[in-house]
Motif scaffolding. Structure first.
Motif, PDB file in Angstrom:
ATOM      1  N   ILE A  27      23.862  -5.673 -17.406  1.00 14.29           N
ATOM      2  CA  ILE A  27      23.243  -6.551 -18.407  1.00 14.29           C
ATOM      3  C   ILE A  27      24.542  -7.301 -19.317  1.00 14.29           C
ATOM      4  O   ILE A  27      25.323  -6.757 -19.680  1.00 14.29           O
ATOM      5  CB  ILE A  27      22.648  -5.272 -19.530  1.00 14.29           C
ATOM      6  N   LYS A  36      23.390  -4.650 -26.018  1.00 17.12           N
ATOM      7  CA  LYS A  36      23.485  -4.354 -24.318  1.00 17.12           C
ATOM      8  C   LYS A  36      23.433  -2.709 -24.152  1.00 17.12           C
ATOM      9  O   LYS A  36      22.499  -2.295 -23.359  1.00 17.12           O
ATOM     10  CB  LYS A  36      24.891  -4.765 -23.550  1.00 17.12           C
ATOM     11  N   THR A  37      24.019  -2.150 -24.952  1.00 20.42           N
ATOM     12  CA  THR A  37      24.136  -0.528 -24.727  1.00 20.42           C
ATOM     13  C   THR A  37      22.701   0.123 -25.089  1.00 20.42           C
ATOM     14  O   THR A  37      22.137   0.731 -24.428  1.00 20.42           O
ATOM     15  CB  THR A  37      25.139   0.167 -25.553  1.00 20.42           C
ATOM     16  N   MET A  40      20.399  -0.713 -22.319  1.00 17.10           N
ATOM     17  CA  MET A  40      20.790   0.095 -21.269  1.00 17.10           C
ATOM     18  C   MET A  40      20.373   1.536 -21.412  1.00 17.10           C
ATOM     19  O   MET A  40      19.515   2.073 -20.351  1.00 17.10           O
ATOM     20  CB  MET A  40      22.104   0.267 -20.988  1.00 17.10           C
ATOM     21  N   ASP A 108      28.901   1.939 -19.993  1.00 14.67           N
ATOM     22  CA  ASP A 108      29.182   0.949 -20.566  1.00 14.67           C
ATOM     23  C   ASP A 108      30.660   0.308 -20.020  1.00 14.67           C
ATOM     24  O   ASP A 108      31.357   0.887 -19.488  1.00 14.67           O
ATOM     25  CB  ASP A 108      29.462   1.609 -22.139  1.00 14.67           C
ATOM     26  N   THR A 139      25.042  -1.031 -15.927  1.00 19.23           N
ATOM     27  CA  THR A 139      26.416  -1.202 -16.667  1.00 19.23           C
ATOM     28  C   THR A 139      26.114  -2.472 -17.765  1.00 19.23           C
ATOM     29  O   THR A 139      25.249  -3.298 -17.428  1.00 19.23           O
ATOM     30  CB  THR A 139      27.493  -1.380 -15.934  1.00 19.23           C
ATOM     31  N   THR A 140      27.135  -2.647 -18.522  1.00 19.74           N
ATOM     32  CA  THR A 140      27.136  -3.791 -19.489  1.00 19.74           C
ATOM     33  C   THR A 140      28.481  -4.569 -19.410  1.00 19.74           C
ATOM     34  O   THR A 140      29.395  -4.035 -19.127  1.00 19.74           O
ATOM     35  CB  THR A 140      26.975  -3.221 -21.100  1.00 19.74           C
TER      36      THR A 140
END
Length: 760
Positions: A27, A36-37, A40, A108, A139-140
């Motif tokens: 992401i 993003k987090t 996710m 992350d 993941t980001t």
């Protein structure tokens, strides 16, 4: 034809390994704080609700309330904490994750360097280790943490990072998704303490955020384009996809070769396309000393402009046009750039006419003839924005009309558009979620019109948002419903949420189109958030038809995008969208198979996704350029451009008008459309004039008795409006008409050697 070759043991082992390997989803966001987090974790919750075993490790919520809420009951594998100076870092607990052996782990910060003496140097290597153990990873990463992009981001914004990941990492992923957020939203989050800086306490400026956002959009568009090319190759589909541009410059080892390459580069940058250069040479004799010098110069120019240059042998000048067109088809070129022919009539009889050959064979490819402006003593490249004499402007007293206009702009409501590549990406859901967030802050928010399409997740987001009941309209014995604009004006909320921007109102409504209702609300100081799919933009109508084979009837003017204070893209991968479709989250169960076999085909969704990414990237670039001329990532263009669209009898008028608008809009140019009306031929002048004026162009009519003398009349019209680029269409009728039209087009193109000519 199928491949009947027996697979080798190595190939069999590789396919088995791929079956056992975990899936990787990345992401991407423009900056920290993009969400993003949050997304996710939200995806992790969705997977868990479906019975998938999900855990988290090394996830940082930064104490954001919304993000912490998404943690809920997700199981956490303790990460390994360590310090470098005063900064604390988290490494993945690989033994703990492998021992727990979940199906999916949420992680992350993909661009992370591990502590000294860790098993692996980077988090990317940790993730590869988990994938090889059959554990999937989501993941980001921030766009400026990707190699190749980081250098550009540092040059433009000064951002520095501790660690980067290779650009090839995106190619490793099974899915890549962009979380797009406007600079205005990011600045709001920054003011609320949600956006952490990455530059020694200094925050990003609005310009920095817009630049990073555009880099993210263009990176994703390129990544999606690669997926599309692979898909089309696998399916045996030839020709351009219609979602992106590939520019081919036909040059020669001559003094003007570099001019054509430079112009091709300008076009490629403006269209965000790939640049190719081809040079056809005779087998004998060898190049002269002067030609060798021009060859070195041209190769240097190609390197400087990131163009791929290829030299090919040409047996005869007569074969030039066919060879060029064949090469263009093989390379999936969308536009050829070349110079105007300087051959005399006798030379064309002896060596063949290049223009004739192109008119005859270049079907499906645009051709751009570069004007020979150096012969007129004009500069080759000029600034993009028009220069104005601003001396004393600050002391100018506003007139009553100017003052009224300024006051209207101040009183106008804010306008935000959520745009997506297709139905079901989550535009309405996101609009409602934002509405609830704004309502919680004490703003008066109502729903003016909502289409949930039976989606439970979307309906749940209505929550405590007040809904203004729709207006009943009787039509042909039936009761129909529309947004009650009069009630909204009387209620006068601070913000209205309005779904389905392109909707056409029922007969008897105050306005024909819903966007006209929205404009009225904005004029009355009421802010609006609305939704739109990219295929409903007027100027993309033809591109969408080429991609999906569907002519979209409900469209809105592109100017609505530039009018909006914010435009945000809701990006979803085709795999996720098709999965939502199968789960019945987009259409009813009885329509799923039909949708998956038509509009929701994988190739369509990939191409529309790329189209949406590129369209929004261009919109961001336009806003950057309006703030500061040298901020455009697409480079400069000529100043004072005037685009002249000439609609000849039998050509596709609406397609030409839309193409002319897109070019004029990107060049900040005036658009003039002239329809040639010939005796005995029908034309829908009213419809074409309405389309032109809706795209902010000027419409005119040129009367003629026949083809004879028409080129002189058209060129006279072009000269009268000071046109710098003329756009023409190809013949579309019978053989005899096509021959007469080709002959006329050739004369017209030759006569327009002092301006650029685009044949579409």
């Amino acid at each position: 034809m199928g491949d009947y070759r027996r697979k080798s043991p190595e190939e069999i082992l590789e396919e088995i390994h791929r079956l056992r390997r975990g899936r990787l989803k990345i992401i991407i966001g423009a900056v920290t704080g993009s969400g993003k987090t949050y997304h996710m974790l939200r995806e992790g919750q969705t997977l868990k609700s479906q019975g998938i075993d999900v855990v988290i490790c090394a996830v940082s919520t930064l104490q954001r309330t919304e993000t912490k809420r998404q943690l809920a009951d997700l199981e956490r594998v303790p990460s390994i904490h360590w310090n470098e100076g005063e900064t604390e870092y988290k490494d993945l607990n690989l033994p703990g994750i492998v021992s727990r052996n979940p199906e999916v782990v949420l992680v992350d910060g993909l661009a992370h360097r591990n502590r000294k003496h860790a098993e692996h140097r980077t988090r990317l290597e940790d993730i590869q280790f988990l994938l090889n153990h059959g554990i999937s990873v989501i993941t980001t990463v921030n766009v400026y943490e990707i190699e190749g992009i980081h250098e550009l981001a540092r040059k433009w914004t000064g951002v520095e990072v501790r660690e980067t990941v290779p650009l090839t990492t995106l190619g490793m992923a099974d899915e890549v998704r962009l979380i797009d957020v406007s600079p205005e939203t990011l600045i709001s989050r920054l003011n609320e303490g949600h956006l952490r800086s990455v530059r020694d306490g200094a925050s990003f400026s609005r310009k920095d955020l817009a630049l990073l956002r555009e880099l993210a959009l263009r990176l994703m568009a390129d990544d999606v384009n690669q997926s599309l090319e692979k898909f089309r190759e696998h399916e045996g589909i030839s020709g351009p996809s219609g979602a992106s541009e590939r520019i081919l410059v036909a040059a020669q080892y001559h003094w003007n070769g570099s001019i054509y390459v430079r112009r091709g580069q300008q076009i490629a940058k403006r269209l965000n396309g790939e640049l190719l250069v081809v040079v056809f040479t005779r087998p004998k004799p060898s190049l002269s000393r002067e030609q060798e010098a021009f060859k070195r110069s041209l190769h240097k120019m190609a390197d400087k402009t990131d163009a791929k240059l290829e030299e090919l042998s040409l047996s005869s000048p007569r074969r030039f046009a066919k060879s060029l067109i064949r090469y263009a088809f093989d390379k999936k070129v969308t536009r050829i750039v070349l110079g105007h022919s300087r051959k005399s009539t006798w030379q064309e009889l002896w060596q063949g006419s290049v223009t004739n050959g192109i008119l005859k064979h270049a079907h499906g490819i645009d051709v751009f003839w570069v004007a020979d402006r150096t012969a007129q003593g004009e500069p080759r490249i000029l600034p993009a924005r028009r220069t104005q004499n601003k001396q004393g402007k600050g002391y100018h007293r506003l007139s009553r009309e100017e003052m009224n206009e300024k006051v209207k702009q101040i009183e106008r409501g804010r306008f935000k558009i959520y745009i997506g590549a297709a139905p079901g990406v989550g535009k309405t859901y996101t609009m409602l979620r934002e509405g609830n967030d704004i309502l919680a802050k004490g703003t008066d928010v109502v729903i003016g019109w909502l289409e949930t399409h039976g989606r439970a997740e979307t309906a749940a987001q209505v929550s405590s948002l007040p809904v203004i009941p729709p207006k009943e309209i009787s039509y042909k014995g039936a009761t129909l419903y529309e947004m009650d604009t009069e009630e909204l004006l009387a209620r006068s909320p601070e913000l209205v949420l309005v779904d389905e921007l392109p909707h056409t109102n029922m007969p008897g409504s105050r306005f024909r189109k819903r966007y006209e209702d929205i404009l009225l609300l904005l004029e009355n100081g009421i802010s609006v958030i609305t939704t739109l799919n990219v295929q409903h933009l007027e100027s993309l109508n033809d591109a969408v038809e080429r991609i999906a084979g569907i002519r979209v009837s409900e469209t809105v003017p592109d100017t609505l995008l530039s009018m909006a204070d914010e435009v945000e893209l809701i990006d979803v991968t085709p795999q996720s969208l098709q999965e939502r479709m199968r789960e019945g989250k987009i259409y009813a169960a009885d329509k799923v198979d039909q949708a998956l076999g038509s509009f929701f085909r994988t190739g369509n969704l990939i191409a529309l996704r790329e189209l949406a990414l590129r369209e929004l990237a261009d919109d961001v670039d336009e806003r950057l350029e309006s703030w500061q001329r040298n901020m455009s990532l697409r480079g400069p263009w000529r100043k004072e451009e005037v685009i002249f669209v000439c609609i000849l009898p039998g050509t596709s008028a609406e397609r030409l008008i839309r193409r002319g608008f897109r070019i004029a809009y990107r060049l900040k140019a005036a658009l003039h459309v002239t329809c040639v009306r010939m005796e005995g031929r029908d034309c829908d002048l009213g419809r074409w004039q309405r389309l032109t004026e809706s795209l902010q162009g000027h419409f005119g009519i040129l009367e003629t008795d026949g083809w004879k003398g028409l080129p002189a009349k058209v060129l006279g019209q072009a000269e009268q409006i000071h046109a710098t680029q003329m756009i023409l269409g190809r013949p579309e009728e019978g053989i005899m008409t096509r021959y007469a039209r080709r002959r006329m087009l050739k004369r017209l193109i030759h006569g327009a050697s002092r301006i650029d000519v685009l044949l579409v």
